[in-house]
Motif scaffolding. Sequence first.
Motif, PDB file in Angstrom:
ATOM      1  N   VAL A  17      -2.531   0.150 -15.227  1.00  0.00           N
ATOM      2  CA  VAL A  17      -2.698  -0.578 -13.960  1.00  0.00           C
ATOM      3  C   VAL A  17      -2.998   0.441 -12.870  1.00  0.00           C
ATOM      4  CG1 VAL A  17      -1.530  -2.030 -12.249  1.00  0.00           C
ATOM      5  CG2 VAL A  17      -1.179  -2.437 -14.703  1.00  0.00           C
ATOM      6  N   TYR A  29       0.732  -1.692 -18.128  1.00  0.00           N
ATOM      7  CA  TYR A  29       0.946  -3.139 -18.283  1.00  0.00           C
ATOM      8  C   TYR A  29       1.474  -3.461 -19.681  1.00  0.00           C
ATOM      9  CZ  TYR A  29       0.491  -8.063 -17.231  1.00  0.00           C
ATOM     10  OH  TYR A  29       0.771  -9.390 -16.962  1.00  0.00           O
ATOM     11  N   ARG A  55       8.293 -11.964 -13.676  1.00  0.00           N
ATOM     12  CA  ARG A  55       6.929 -12.081 -13.185  1.00  0.00           C
ATOM     13  C   ARG A  55       6.095 -12.947 -14.127  1.00  0.00           C
ATOM     14  NH1 ARG A  55       3.336  -9.483  -9.792  1.00  0.00           N
ATOM     15  NH2 ARG A  55       1.182  -9.871 -10.427  1.00  0.00           N
ATOM     16  N   THR A 162       8.231  -6.957 -13.150  1.00  0.00           N
ATOM     17  CA  THR A 162       6.858  -6.533 -12.802  1.00  0.00           C
ATOM     18  C   THR A 162       5.869  -6.605 -13.971  1.00  0.00           C
ATOM     19  OG1 THR A 162       7.208  -4.199 -13.375  1.00  0.00           O
ATOM     20  CG2 THR A 162       7.844  -4.880 -11.143  1.00  0.00           C
ATOM     21  N   CYS A 164       5.501  -4.456 -15.980  1.00  0.00           N
ATOM     22  CA  CYS A 164       4.979  -3.086 -16.096  1.00  0.00           C
ATOM     23  C   CYS A 164       6.107  -2.094 -16.300  1.00  0.00           C
ATOM     24  CB  CYS A 164       4.229  -2.704 -14.817  1.00  0.00           C
ATOM     25  SG  CYS A 164       2.674  -3.579 -14.636  1.00  0.00           S
ATOM     26  N   LEU A 166       6.806   2.362 -15.770  1.00  0.00           N
ATOM     27  CA  LEU A 166       6.314   3.666 -15.343  1.00  0.00           C
ATOM     28  C   LEU A 166       6.414   4.594 -16.537  1.00  0.00           C
ATOM     29  CD1 LEU A 166       8.059   3.831 -11.876  1.00  0.00           C
ATOM     30  CD2 LEU A 166       5.596   3.800 -12.298  1.00  0.00           C
TER      31      LEU A 166
ATOM     32  N   PHE B 175      10.070   1.172  -6.594  1.00  0.00           N
ATOM     33  CA  PHE B 175       8.725   1.744  -6.554  1.00  0.00           C
ATOM     34  C   PHE B 175       7.709   0.809  -7.217  1.00  0.00           C
ATOM     35  CE2 PHE B 175       5.357   4.235  -8.534  1.00  0.00           C
ATOM     36  CZ  PHE B 175       4.892   4.969  -7.467  1.00  0.00           C
ATOM     37  N   LEU B 176       8.081   0.288  -8.402  1.00  0.00           N
ATOM     38  CA  LEU B 176       7.169  -0.618  -9.123  1.00  0.00           C
ATOM     39  C   LEU B 176       6.852  -1.859  -8.294  1.00  0.00           C
ATOM     40  CD1 LEU B 176       8.347  -0.656 -12.845  1.00  0.00           C
ATOM     41  CD2 LEU B 176       6.010  -0.284 -12.051  1.00  0.00           C
ATOM     42  N   LEU B 177       7.861  -2.349  -7.580  1.00  0.00           N
ATOM     43  CA  LEU B 177       7.651  -3.565  -6.792  1.00  0.00           C
ATOM     44  C   LEU B 177       6.653  -3.339  -5.652  1.00  0.00           C
ATOM     45  CD1 LEU B 177      11.314  -4.953  -6.760  1.00  0.00           C
ATOM     46  CD2 LEU B 177       9.336  -6.037  -7.860  1.00  0.00           C
ATOM     47  N   ARG B 179       3.938  -1.930  -6.111  1.00  0.00           N
ATOM     48  CA  ARG B 179       2.626  -1.923  -6.766  1.00  0.00           C
ATOM     49  C   ARG B 179       2.150  -3.326  -7.152  1.00  0.00           C
ATOM     50  NH1 ARG B 179      -0.284   2.736  -6.921  1.00  0.00           N
ATOM     51  NH2 ARG B 179       1.064   4.543  -6.737  1.00  0.00           N
ATOM     52  N   GLN B 180       2.762  -4.343  -6.553  1.00  0.00           N
ATOM     53  CA  GLN B 180       2.468  -5.703  -7.017  1.00  0.00           C
ATOM     54  C   GLN B 180       1.013  -6.113  -6.825  1.00  0.00           C
ATOM     55  OE1 GLN B 180       5.494  -8.516  -7.410  1.00  0.00           O
ATOM     56  NE2 GLN B 180       6.699  -7.636  -5.753  1.00  0.00           N
ATOM     57  N   GLU B 182      -1.644  -4.189  -7.052  1.00  0.00           N
ATOM     58  CA  GLU B 182      -2.419  -3.591  -8.157  1.00  0.00           C
ATOM     59  C   GLU B 182      -2.157  -4.348  -9.468  1.00  0.00           C
ATOM     60  OE1 GLU B 182      -0.781  -1.586  -5.935  1.00  0.00           O
ATOM     61  OE2 GLU B 182      -1.795   0.363  -5.765  1.00  0.00           O
ATOM     62  N   ILE B 183      -0.909  -4.742  -9.659  1.00  0.00           N
ATOM     63  CA  ILE B 183      -0.574  -5.471 -10.898  1.00  0.00           C
ATOM     64  C   ILE B 183      -1.316  -6.819 -10.913  1.00  0.00           C
ATOM     65  CG2 ILE B 183       1.295  -6.495 -12.260  1.00  0.00           C
ATOM     66  CD1 ILE B 183       3.182  -4.359 -10.952  1.00  0.00           C
ATOM     67  N   ALA B 184      -1.314  -7.496  -9.783  1.00  0.00           N
ATOM     68  CA  ALA B 184      -2.010  -8.789  -9.714  1.00  0.00           C
ATOM     69  C   ALA B 184      -3.506  -8.603  -9.956  1.00  0.00           C
ATOM     70  CB  ALA B 184      -1.758  -9.434  -8.354  1.00  0.00           C
ATOM     71  N   TYR B 186      -4.902  -6.258 -11.734  1.00  0.00           N
ATOM     72  CA  TYR B 186      -5.070  -5.984 -13.166  1.00  0.00           C
ATOM     73  C   TYR B 186      -5.031  -7.287 -13.959  1.00  0.00           C
ATOM     74  CZ  TYR B 186      -4.116  -4.285 -17.892  1.00  0.00           C
ATOM     75  OH  TYR B 186      -4.174  -4.064 -19.250  1.00  0.00           O
ATOM     76  N   GLU B 187      -4.067  -8.123 -13.644  1.00  0.00           N
ATOM     77  CA  GLU B 187      -3.944  -9.397 -14.369  1.00  0.00           C
ATOM     78  C   GLU B 187      -5.190 -10.261 -14.172  1.00  0.00           C
ATOM     79  OE1 GLU B 187      -0.156 -10.722 -12.821  1.00  0.00           O
ATOM     80  OE2 GLU B 187       0.879 -10.135 -14.676  1.00  0.00           O
TER      81      GLU B 187
END
Lengths: 467, 193
Positions: A17, A29, A55, A162, A164, A166, B175-177, B179-180, B182-184, B186-187
Motif C-alpha cells: 500500500v 495489505y 475495516r 486497518t 494492513c 507494517l 501510525f497505521l490509522l 494511512r487510511q 492510502e489504504i482506501a 489501494y482497495e
Amino acid sequence: MGPPLTLFEKLWRAHEVVPETADTPAVLYIDLHLIHEVTSPQAFTVLRERGLRLRRPERTFATMDHSTPTRTAQIFGGAPIALDAAARQVRELERNCADMGVELLGLRDARRGIVHIIGPELGLTQPGKTVVCGDSHTSTHGALGALAFGIGTTEVGHVFATQCLLQRKPRTLAVNVRGALPKGVGAKDLILAIIGKIGVAGGTGHVIEYRGETIRALDMDGRMTVCNMAIEAGARAGMIAPDETTFNYLAGRPRAPQGEAWEAALERWRQLPSAADARFDREVDIDAAALEPMVTYGTNPGMVMPIGATIPERCDDQAFAKSLAYMGFTPGEPIREQPVNVVFIGSCTNGRLSDLRAAATVLRGRKIAAGVQMLVVPGSQQVKRDAEAEGLDRIFIEAGAEWRESGCSMCLGMNGDLVPSGHYAVSTSNRNFEGRQGVGARTLLASPLTAAASAVRGRVTDPRELL
Amino acid sequence: MEALTQLSSRTIVLPARDIDTDQIIPARFLTTTTREGLGAHLFEDWRYAPDGTPRPQFPLNRPEARGCTILVAGHNFGCGSSREHAPWALHDFGLRAVVSTQIADIFRNNALKNGLLPVIVAPDAHDWLLEHPGAQISIDVQTTTLTLPTGTAVRFALEPFARYCLLNGIDELGFLLTRQSEIAAYEARMAAA
Ligand code: SF4
C-alpha cells in the motif's frame, strides 16, 4: 522491464500500500485474516477500547481449535468442556465474532477444524494472496503460492482495524530439492531433514521458497506439511509456486472462485512462479533420494536424525546435554527400539487425509502394542468425514487407537489431551519442545508412517519394516 | 505504549540457546483472555518443581534477580509459537530488554510492540555477558548502544521505525490509522483491477 522477480517478490509488490523507506516499514495489505480463540481476545479488547470496528470484516474468518476438546461427548453430547478457562475462551470468541461481524465456524460446525487445515480446504487460501493469522504455523498456507505468515496479537488488532500490517521486507532463501523420495520416506521426513540441515534459526529473517522436481511431485497435503514447518527453521514464511497440482486441488472448493472468475484467477495465478533467472539471497540444495525416515531425539526440531542412526555426541555443549537429559537419552545409543508410550497422529502438520491414509496402510489388519495409547485426530471435521467414508476410522479403532473429533489436541498441552510426564510420544506434530505436549512429556517427531509403525511395535520402528 | 529511552540494571542470565516461547509461557496458561498476570507463570516449568515449590537455583528465583530489568539469553531466543503472551509475561515480570546474539522474528516483532527491547549483540559482547551474570549494564535506545561495566560500549541494530516508536511511546496502530486514505486508494485500485 524491472529485474526478474521471485514468487515472494511478486506478492510483496502487489500488496504494498505504501512501500518501505529507510525510516518506515512498508504498509502491506492483507487479503485473508484467520483467527482462533487463543490469540484473538486481547485484540478484540483493544478494538473496543479505541472505539474501532473491523475495516473489512469479510476478510477475517474465525475457527476454534487450540483449546477445544476432541472427545465427541464434549463437542456433540452436551458434556461440558473440561477446562473452565477454555470454555470461557470459546464463549468469548463466539461473542466477539457476533459483535464484530466475523464469520465463525463454531464448535459444532461441520466445517470446523485446525485453522491451517480449513483455510486451504475451504478454498479461502489461494495463490497470490497475503494470509496472516496469530499463529506461527500460518506458513502452511504458502503451499498454495500464498505469502502467509504468523503474527502476534497486537498485529491481529492492526489487521482488524486497518487490514494492513507494517512490515520490513524479508530476504529470500531457495531450498532446491532434487531426486525421488524413497519408499517409506515422505514430506515430513523431507522437512525434518531440511531443518536438520539449516538449523532451527537457519531461516531467520527469510522467506523460504521450496523448489525443484521433488517439490513439484508432492501432492498438496505433502506441500502443506513442508511449508508448515518453515517456522521451525526460523523462517518468516514458506512458499511453493502454484501449478496444475495447486489448481486441481482448489477447483470447486466452496470459497474458490467459480466460473468466469475461476478462469480469470487461473490466468493471474499462472504469472506468479519465480522467473527462471530470479535471484535469491541464499540457496540450499537437498538430495531427496538419499533420505531415510527421520526422527527427532532432542527438544527442538533441529535435533533430528535418520531413524537408523545413533544419538550424536556433542561435548562442551551444555544445552545439548540438558536436552538429552530431559529426553532420558545418552549419546551413542540407537533411537530405534526405544520404548514408546503414546502415539499421536494429527496436527496441522500431518492431520490431513493423506496422512491418515499413510498411517492406515501400516495399521490395516494389525494391532497396536499393549500399553501404548494411540490418538488419531483428524485435522478438520471434513477430513474426519472423508476418512470415515473410506473406512479409515474402522482400521484405527480395530487396531486399538482412539478416533477423535478434530482439533489441535496433543500437539500442545491446552485442551486436555496430554502426554503424561516422563512418557515417550512419537508424534506427527511439529514441536518437540520441553513440556509442549504436557509437563515432562518426551516428544519424538516423525512421519505418520513412522508413528504408526512405532505404535504397532511399541518401540521406535522404521516403517519400511512393515510396508 | 510507554516510552523506553534508557535502561540501567543488573542482568539475569539464561545461557541456554533456542529458548522457545513454550518455555517462556507454557500453553496451559494461554486460556487467559487478558494480558495481565502472566508474569507469575513466566518460565513456569523451569522456575517451579512439579509440586509448585520454587527452584531456588533458577536465576529468576534468586534474590538478586529482584528488580532486574535486563535478561541475557542464549542464541535464538523466543523461537517457536507466535504467542504474544511470551513478551507479555516477560514484561509483566518486570523485564524491559532481552539481549542475545539472535532473537526469533515473530518474538522480536511482538516484543517491540510491548515495550520490551530486543537487543542483538555480537558474539564477543554476548560471551562476556554470559560469563558475568548480575553485571550492571546500561542500554541507550537513542544511541543504540549497550555499555558494559568495563566501559566498553557496543552498538546494536534497531530498526529505525521501531526505535522512533520506542523513544516516543508511539504505537504502530496509531501510525497505521493515519494511512487510511492510502489504504482506501489501494482497495479501490484492487477492486477495479
Ligand atoms: S495443530 Fe499444533 S501447531 Fe498446528 S495450529 Fe494447532 S497447536 Fe498450532
